[in-house]
Design a protein around this motif. Structure first.
Motif, PDB file in Angstrom:
ATOM      1  N   ARG A  65     -14.492 -31.011  74.195  1.00 15.92           N
ATOM      2  CA  ARG A  65     -14.632 -31.949  73.080  1.00 15.92           C
ATOM      3  C   ARG A  65     -15.365 -33.219  73.515  1.00 15.92           C
ATOM      4  NH1 ARG A  65     -11.362 -30.518  68.692  1.00 15.92           N
ATOM      5  NH2 ARG A  65      -9.750 -28.959  69.163  1.00 15.92           N
ATOM      6  N   VAL A  66     -15.919 -33.208  74.716  1.00 16.37           N
ATOM      7  CA  VAL A  66     -16.637 -34.373  75.233  1.00 16.37           C
ATOM      8  C   VAL A  66     -17.981 -34.488  74.509  1.00 16.37           C
ATOM      9  CG1 VAL A  66     -17.671 -35.423  77.271  1.00 16.37           C
ATOM     10  CG2 VAL A  66     -15.512 -34.154  77.476  1.00 16.37           C
ATOM     11  N   PRO A  67     -18.251 -35.608  73.833  1.00 14.75           N
ATOM     12  CA  PRO A  67     -19.482 -35.733  73.039  1.00 14.75           C
ATOM     13  C   PRO A  67     -20.760 -35.438  73.815  1.00 14.75           C
ATOM     14  CG  PRO A  67     -17.970 -37.502  72.505  1.00 14.75           C
ATOM     15  CD  PRO A  67     -17.365 -36.777  73.668  1.00 14.75           C
ATOM     16  N   GLN A  71     -23.446 -32.562  72.829  1.00 13.40           N
ATOM     17  CA  GLN A  71     -24.845 -32.914  72.581  1.00 13.40           C
ATOM     18  C   GLN A  71     -25.789 -32.068  73.427  1.00 13.40           C
ATOM     19  OE1 GLN A  71     -26.073 -35.046  70.350  1.00 13.40           O
ATOM     20  NE2 GLN A  71     -28.205 -34.748  70.996  1.00 13.40           N
ATOM     21  N   GLU A  72     -25.363 -31.753  74.635  1.00  8.56           N
ATOM     22  CA  GLU A  72     -26.217 -31.045  75.582  1.00  8.56           C
ATOM     23  C   GLU A  72     -26.349 -29.553  75.287  1.00  8.56           C
ATOM     24  OE1 GLU A  72     -24.923 -29.990  79.792  1.00  8.56           O
ATOM     25  OE2 GLU A  72     -26.037 -31.850  80.136  1.00  8.56           O
ATOM     26  N   PHE A  77     -20.303 -24.479  68.130  1.00  7.50           N
ATOM     27  CA  PHE A  77     -19.619 -23.897  66.976  1.00  7.50           C
ATOM     28  C   PHE A  77     -18.156 -24.325  66.920  1.00  7.50           C
ATOM     29  CE2 PHE A  77     -19.533 -20.881  70.458  1.00  7.50           C
ATOM     30  CZ  PHE A  77     -18.278 -20.284  70.429  1.00  7.50           C
ATOM     31  N   ASP A  78     -17.722 -24.552  65.699  1.00  4.44           N
ATOM     32  CA  ASP A  78     -16.345 -24.949  65.387  1.00  4.44           C
ATOM     33  C   ASP A  78     -15.987 -26.341  65.892  1.00  4.44           C
ATOM     34  OD1 ASP A  78     -14.253 -23.797  63.811  1.00  4.44           O
ATOM     35  OD2 ASP A  78     -12.975 -23.834  65.585  1.00  4.44           O
ATOM     36  N   VAL A  79     -16.979 -27.126  66.216  1.00  3.92           N
ATOM     37  CA  VAL A  79     -16.760 -28.497  66.677  1.00  3.92           C
ATOM     38  C   VAL A  79     -18.083 -29.244  66.520  1.00  3.92           C
ATOM     39  CG1 VAL A  79     -17.416 -28.106  69.101  1.00  3.92           C
ATOM     40  CG2 VAL A  79     -15.710 -29.862  68.563  1.00  3.92           C
TER      41      VAL A  79
END
Length: 341
Positions: A65-67, A71-72, A77-79
């Motif tokens: 869940r680390v932004p 992004q990378e 999917f699902d988040v």
């Protein structure tokens, strides 16, 4: 299906980074991972990739869940809060969530199946199938498996007890795992649980796809056999296969199905009045019920008759011709009993 080329399906071999969320897992993201596995890297180690114990292959998968990691990633999917499939973003948790044409909300699995399902089917089924058959398999699995997952994950309709959703949930560690073993061990057990769930879901998806292929093949054969039948009430099948589904879906007037049941037996099975129900459209003759061998042959007039079930829904003979004769005589007996005086 997709109107663009989904990421990774451009016939290239570049690595693809796919990510879903960490923490509690459900059937939709587990199935989503399995779909990507078969579409992009079916030769890879499905479970080992999750655990980090397998050699790196084309599909690089992570749960976070680390932004910055979200992004990378190439496919998320699902988040992530973004629904933009051409850009590899397959979340569905926003207020204006993606919907099917009939209004059913998509889950992550449904969104990925739309883009990657056909590629997954091609890699699961080794035989060369035409595009129409592949599309029919995709549609059938979408209806039987993917839509129920969409509905369950979005709180529309639960899949029910002992469903695929329950199997995935059962792979999750208990709520007090961190309390008993500590945070690090709890995270390890969660990862192992996801890997176990993915393995179970992969087996189910493979079987669903292959059984759907076989079901479509059976449909073609049943319809062809019925077209050739002299008496449309008797369906003669030279190979045992599911017939009842086709009979009811196509409203065929079949009363008895005659098919082989081993090397030296052919059975006559009565079709029920309602699919999956007990009872028969036309029961086998009462005088045959429970008889075997010579006793049945004498009463039925069929020399190689072998048995008739007491419930009068199935009987058999040693030969194809004998079973066909039993079916014909059963219909004649029923017609005589129901003649209007």
């Amino acid at each position: 299906m997709s109107e663009y080329t989904p990421i990774g399906l451009d016939n290239g071999n570049q690595p693809v980074k796919a990510l879903t969320h960490s923490g509690n897992f459900h059937v939709d993201e587990t199935l989503g991972y399995v779909i990507l596995h078969y579409a992009l890297a079916p030769a890879g180690d499905l479970r080992g990739r999750v655990l980090g114990t397998a050699p790196q292959d084309r599909l690089i998968f992570s749960r976070s869940r680390v932004p910055a990691q979200i992004q990378e990633a190439d496919i998320v999917f699902d988040v992530g809060g973004i629904h933009a499939p051409p850009k590899g973003r397959y979340d569905h948790h926003m207020r204006d969530k993606p919907l099917r044409d009939d209004g059913i909300p998509f889950s992550a699995a449904g969104l990925l199946w739309k883009d990657y399902g056909l590629a997954a089917i091609r890699n699961i089924l080794p035989n060369d199938l035409d595009e129409a058959t592949l599309a029919a398999i995709w549609q059938a699995v979408d209806k039987s498996l993917i839509i129920p997952v969409d509905q369950d994950d979005n709180g529309v309709v639960k899949m029910g007890r002992l469903s695929l959703a329950d199997i995935v949930s059962a792979c999750s560690p208990p709520w007090d795992t961190a309390e008993l073993y500590g945070a690090d061990m709890a995270q390890q057990k969660e990862t192992e649980g996801f890997a176990n769930a993915a393995q179970a879901v992969a087996s189910h998806l493979r079987n669903s796809i292959d059984r759907t292929r076989a079901s479509l093949k059976a449909t073609d054969r049943v319809l062809s056999a019925h077209k050739q039948a002299e008496d449309k009430r008797i369906l003669l099948m030279d190979t045992g296969m599911p017939t009842e589904k086709v009979i009811f879906e196509h409203n065929l007037p079949v009363v008895y199905v005659v098919s082989p049941a081993g090397s030296a037996q052919w059975n006559v099975k009565a079709i029920p009045p309602v699919r999956g129900d007990f009872g028969q459209r036309v029961s086998l003759p009462d005088a045959w019920a429970g008889l075997e061998g010579q006793a049945l042959a004498q009463v039925s007039g069929v020399a190689d008759a072998k048995f008739a079930h007491p419930a009068r829904f199935i009987c058999g003979a040693a030969s194809r011709e004998g079973a066909l004769e039993m079916a014909r005589r059963a219909l004649e007996i029923d017609a005589a009993l129901n003649q209007t005086p």
